[in-house]
Design an enzyme around this catalytic site. Structure first.
Site, PDB file in Angstrom:
ATOM      1  N   GLU A   1       0.829  -1.216   0.000  1.00 22.70           N
ATOM      2  CA  GLU A   1       0.000   0.000   0.000  1.00 22.70           C
ATOM      3  C   GLU A   1       0.857   1.257   0.000  1.00 22.70           C
ATOM      4  O   GLU A   1       0.335   2.359  -0.147  1.00 22.70           O
ATOM      5  CB  GLU A   1      -0.899   0.021   1.246  1.00 22.70           C
ATOM      6  CG  GLU A   1      -2.166  -0.803   1.111  1.00 22.70           C
ATOM      7  CD  GLU A   1      -1.902  -2.288   1.096  1.00 22.70           C
ATOM      8  OE1 GLU A   1      -0.998  -2.739   1.823  1.00 22.70           O
ATOM      9  OE2 GLU A   1      -2.593  -3.002   0.358  1.00 22.70           O
TER      10      GLU A   1
ATOM     11  N   ASN B   1      -0.227  -7.395  -4.196  1.00 28.58           N
ATOM     12  CA  ASN B   1      -0.916  -6.511  -5.134  1.00 28.58           C
ATOM     13  C   ASN B   1       0.010  -5.469  -5.741  1.00 28.58           C
ATOM     14  O   ASN B   1       1.017  -5.105  -5.145  1.00 28.58           O
ATOM     15  CB  ASN B   1      -2.062  -5.806  -4.414  1.00 28.58           C
ATOM     16  CG  ASN B   1      -1.584  -4.921  -3.275  1.00 28.58           C
ATOM     17  OD1 ASN B   1      -1.109  -5.406  -2.246  1.00 28.58           O
ATOM     18  ND2 ASN B   1      -1.641  -3.612  -3.458  1.00 28.58           N
TER      19      ASN B   1
ATOM     20  N   ASP C   1      -7.112  -5.773  -5.173  1.00 30.17           N
ATOM     21  CA  ASP C   1      -6.220  -6.108  -4.056  1.00 30.17           C
ATOM     22  C   ASP C   1      -6.206  -7.604  -3.810  1.00 30.17           C
ATOM     23  O   ASP C   1      -6.103  -8.054  -2.674  1.00 30.17           O
ATOM     24  CB  ASP C   1      -6.676  -5.355  -2.770  1.00 30.17           C
ATOM     25  CG  ASP C   1      -5.600  -5.336  -1.697  1.00 30.17           C
ATOM     26  OD1 ASP C   1      -5.942  -5.410  -0.497  1.00 30.17           O
ATOM     27  OD2 ASP C   1      -4.408  -5.271  -2.042  1.00 30.17           O
TER      28      ASP C   1
END
Lengths: 629, 289
Positions: free
Chosen positions: A231, A315, A357
């Protein structure tokens, strides 16, 4: 000492029978599976030999129960290199499991999400706590008193960087050493007997958003570790650290040119779409691969015959897909690599140009099965995408991809090209509301690992049943930068139950039985030769299930929700024990472990909406429970 | 009262005042959560404009400031305002639901930052030059959302010539989000799309050109944001008090913002209906300028 007393002193009655059984079964098992039991086959052989010798009163090198007890140890989170999490212990059965009771407990003193698997070696149990990542060695002969405690003193700032609670998934025992990772990106080797630090190597930088939460895998003198931080614009990698010196041996990035991804002439992906030079660059807009994600925060397994490691990548970054057209290799997929030098053998992308994701980091369990009349070396990978993938682990060919959960986000996997077929109507678009996107971002199953029983041939799958809505309305602010973020809200999919524990028939490609749970089943599982499977719920119930029928035969309410990995072992007294850490948290438990506000449904990346009632069901905790008959 | 009695009373009060152990009443404390390394907004040496404006407020309220330093990442508001460990966060966009926000004390826009000798005058996101020049954009990557310029460029199919700069950067360096402006100065990109205050502050010393994006909303997201002070959702009293202080010192605050090169838009449109711009962005309308 005469033979009789030597026998009675060194073998318990059940072990006598066990030795014989193992000696016999060793032969049979060798024909079915040619690896993964090498260690135990050798020791079984030694055990048989020692038993014979002991009977003859001839020779006793070391106590024979030490050899026999290797079967009763748990030296790595996956139990073995295949990752089956299957134990041959059979004292606990569906008939007597009702008599399970607490043998002893231990407070880790850290009340954050407890995701680790306790290890048991040489009558010692090894635990790694969430940040600050203490390692405890507990004396099993003294009901868990502390032999030693190691404090790695990780940087406090690492907590602010970790996305999904400050968890740690456990350590690995190899050759007298304990190996583990700290949240602030250090890999550490300790002497297992004394707790003395042997080496400590920094592998990543928290100031650039990297953390480490995964449990390492140690094989052929190499410690395999991966980073977290998809992230945060982190570039993902798998790194091999020399187990003796702590020096980095090689690093395979998940994005970038072939030389960074360790793709060379031996790389032979099965599908055309995975073949090409420097795809880790060209499947991205220029330069985007540098912050491309693909972190390696899940499980690594190993086949000693093929000499291949198997692991998945996370991801791609950034999460909004329009900014990164292209397949975004090599994120969201499964790699096979050689451990000596990291050389890649093949890659299969479970989610090209990932929209949701759906990381590829879940475990790949290695099995030899007969499929369509032919013996195949396969791996089973329960995907975040909602498909149970069965791949040929030599080539990376997808033999089947069968939905094991509720799916709306894709229409299937094209077995000719291997490609996931996205559902156009569920693609997120800025400013557009899209509802009922399933599986939600945690997937049909996340990191929580399955177990496989060679007795039933079934996979035991702890997982969730969630869908999500995207609404683009939220004003947000990070590092002084305002933007409008998508409200992502997760909620229970069809059935209303947010979690499930099921038995999956791998060859039949179907559920055999399922147990619906109110909350996601975020714990791991173990299955035994006694035909018992154990798992835990986020309310804190630890359950024993008849592995054949799915009937719950026992349960116990621990002090906090369970998201850890159960293990089972033989204690110094020869009895079978089951151990589990209790302490809710992790991504779904952040509302409790992170004290989040239930009125903000989009917190914890949208998970809070699905977990608003968790605080009533569980408070924080951090206690180990050990059960026995 | 006799005169002598009054003297005795006065002396008694005086003595009591001293002997209570305090020479003056305890100063009020404003507990502010701020990023220790994020100019032009704030840093732990007090060099940011949020630090300076906080000092103006503290002076007005006769308070002293206690800073809690924390990088502004996910969890920032939860671990500061929500725990009750802090009272205020100096910069919070109006419409932000994790805090109660005062009336805005400035409104700014995303801006183009370009080289002074660049011939192109940047104003609109539709400028053809954006398809061929190297364009720097700030990246956040949160739950499928990104900075407004990142969305606008992607919506136009402009990706191959885009170079992303995460707002996180390398936190060991000073002011990590500023790397995008450094890149313009170095010539690594031809133009960058940057949040106004960041662009204005770092462009100035390098004499880079700064021009606001002309679109108020685009691709379903707003490009202009009004910024106020955030307090705990339970503390409307403090919010109301701060509103008065901000109004009282509006000229001084504007001077501070001007000093820092913050590109400012009129506050009136924002004050009318702060969430209107956002709602209109969703429906594809232009918010009033």
């Amino acid at each position: 000492m005469d033979v009789a007393s030597r026998l009675s002193g060194q073998f318990r009655e059940s072990e006598d029978i066990k030795v014989m059984e193992v000696g016999v079964r060793w032969q049979g098992r060798y024909q079915l599976k040619s690896f993964g039991f090498v260690g135990r086959q050798a020791s079984a052989c030694t055990v048989v030999l020692r038993w014979c010798l002991a009977v003859c009163g001839v020779l006793s090198i070391e106590p024979s129960f030490a050899a026999a007890k290797q079967d009763g140890d748990w030296t790595m989170p996956g139990k073995n290199y295949q990752g089956t999490r299957y134990s041959e212990l059979e004292q606990i059965t569906p008939e007597n499991a009702g008599k399970l009771k607490v043998a002893w407990t231990f407070s880790t003193s850290i009340n954050r999400g407890q995701e680790a698997a306790p290890l048991v070696v040489n009558d010692t149990m090894y635990l790694v706590t969430p940040y600050p990542n203490y390692v405890f060695a507990l004396d099993l002969k003294q009901s868990g008193t502390v032999k030693w405690k190691y404090d790695p003193k990780p940087e406090a700032a690492a907590q602010g960087v970790a996305c999904c609670d400050v968890v740690n998934r456990g350590c690995f025992y190899d050759n007298g050493k304990i190996f583990f990772n700290t949240l602030d990106c250090h890999t550490i080797a300790l002497d297992a007997a004394s707790g003395k630090e042997l080496w400590k190597t920094k592998l990543g930088e928290i100031n650039q958003g990297e953390t480490m939460t995964m449990a390492p895998l140690v094989v052929k003198g190499k410690v395999l570790v991966g980073n977290s931080g998809g992230e945060m614009g982190v570039r993902g990698w798998l790194t091999a650290v020399d187990a003796n010196s702590g020096k980095i041996a090689w690093r395979a990035y998940s994005t970038g040119p072939d030389k960074d991804v360790l793709i060379g002439p031996n790389f032979k992906p099965f599908y055309e779409g995975e073949r090409g030079k420097d795809l880790g660059v060209s499947s991205w807009p220029p330069n985007q691969w540098q912050i491309g994600g693909g972190t390696v925060w899940g499980w690594v397994t190993y086949d000693p015959e093929l000499d291949l490691l198997y692991y998945g990548t996370g991801n791609p970054g950034p999460w909004n897909p329009e900014i990164r057209p292209g397949d975004n290799k090599y994120t969201c997929g499964i790699f096979a690599r050689h451990p000596d030098n990291g050389d890649a053998a093949w890659f299969y992308q479970t989610s090209p140009h990932d929209l949701f994701d759906h990381d590829g980091i879940n475990e790949s369990i290695l099995l030899d099965l007969t499929i369509d009349g032919k013996p195949r070396k396969i791996l089973v990978h329960p995907g975040r995408t909602g498909y149970m993938y069965v791949l040929d682990r030599q080539t990376g060919e997808v033999l089947s991809a069968t939905p094991f959960g509720y799916i709306t986000s894709s229409k299937g996997v094209d077995l000719k090209t291997g490609r996931l077929i996205p559902a156009e109507e569920k693609k997120p678009h800025t400013g557009k509301t899209v509802r009922d996107v399933a599986p939600a971002s945690p997937g049909a199953k996340d990191w929580q690992p399955c177990a496989y029983s060679p007795r039933t041939g079934w996979l035991y799958v702890p997982h969730q049943n969630l869908t999500m809505d995207y609404e683009a309305t939220e004003v947000n602010y990070i590092s002084g930068t305002p933007y409008v973020g998508a409200n992502v809200k997760m909620y229970a999919a069809k059935g209303g139950n947010r979690g499930e524990f099921c038995a999956w028939d791998i060859l039949g490609k179907t559920n055999v039985w399922q147990i619906k749970e109110n909350f996601p089943v975020w714990s791991g599982t173990v299955v035994t030769a006694g035909d018992i499977a154990f798992y835990g719920t986020m309310e804190g119930w630890f359950k024993a299930v008849n592995a054949r029928t799915g009937q719950i035969v026992w349960q116990f309410k621990t002090g906090s929700g369970i998201i850890g990995q159960p293990v089972t072992y033989l204690g110094p007294d020869g009895k079978q024990y089951v151990a589990i850490l209790s302490g809710v948290g992790g991504w779904p438990g952040a509302i409790v472990s992170g004290d989040l506000d239930g009125r903000d449904p989009t917190a914890a990346l949208g998970f809070v909406n699905a977990m608003k009632d968790l605080p009533q069901a569980s408070t924080k905790g951090g206690t180990l429970y050990v059960f026995s008959l | 009262m006799s005169f002598r009695f009054k003297i005795v009373l006065l002396v008694a009060v005086f003595v009591l005042g001293f002997s209570s152990g305090q020479s003056e009443p305890a100063k009020r404390v404003l507990r502010i959560a701020a990023d220790p390394n994020n100019l032009p907004f704030s840093n732990d040496r007090g060099e940011g404009f949020e630090n300076r404006i906080a000092a103006v407020i503290a002076r007005d309220l006769n308070a002293e400031i206690h800073y809690t330093w924390r990088a502004q990442r996910r969890g920032f508001f939860r671990e500061t305002l929500k725990t009750g460990d802090c009272d205020m966060v100096m910069g919070v966009p109006v419409g932000f639901d994790k805090a109660l926000v005062t009336s805005p004390y400035y409104r700014s826009a995303y801006v183009f930052v370009s080289c002074p000798d660049s011939e192109t005058r940047f104003a609109s996101l539709d400028a053809p030059a954006l398809r061929t020049l190297r364009v720097g954009v700030q990246l956040i990557g949160d739950d499928g959302a990104n900075t407004p310029p990142a969305h606008a460029l992607a919506a136009r199919g402009i990706v191959t010539n885009v170079i992303g700069f995460t707002v996180y950067g390398d936190y060991r360096q000073p002011n990590p989000p500023a790397r995008i402006v450094d890149a313009v100065a170095r010539g690594d990109v031809d133009v960058a799309l940057v949040w106004g205050p960041l662009g204005g502050y770092f462009a100035n010393p390098k004499s880079l050109k700064v021009s606001p994006v002309s679109e108020t909303t685009d691709s379903g997201v707003p490009f202009q944001f009004a910024i106020g002070i955030g307090v705990s959702r339970k503390n409307s009293a403090l919010r109301d008090e701060l509103n008065l202080v901000l109004a009282k010192h509006d000229r001084e605050i504007k001077r501070i913002l001007d000093d820092f090169g913050v590109p400012q838009l009129p506050l009136e449109a924002a004050a009318a209906n702060p969430t209107n711009a956002l709602a209109m962005a969703q429906s594809g309308q232009e918010a009033p300028k």
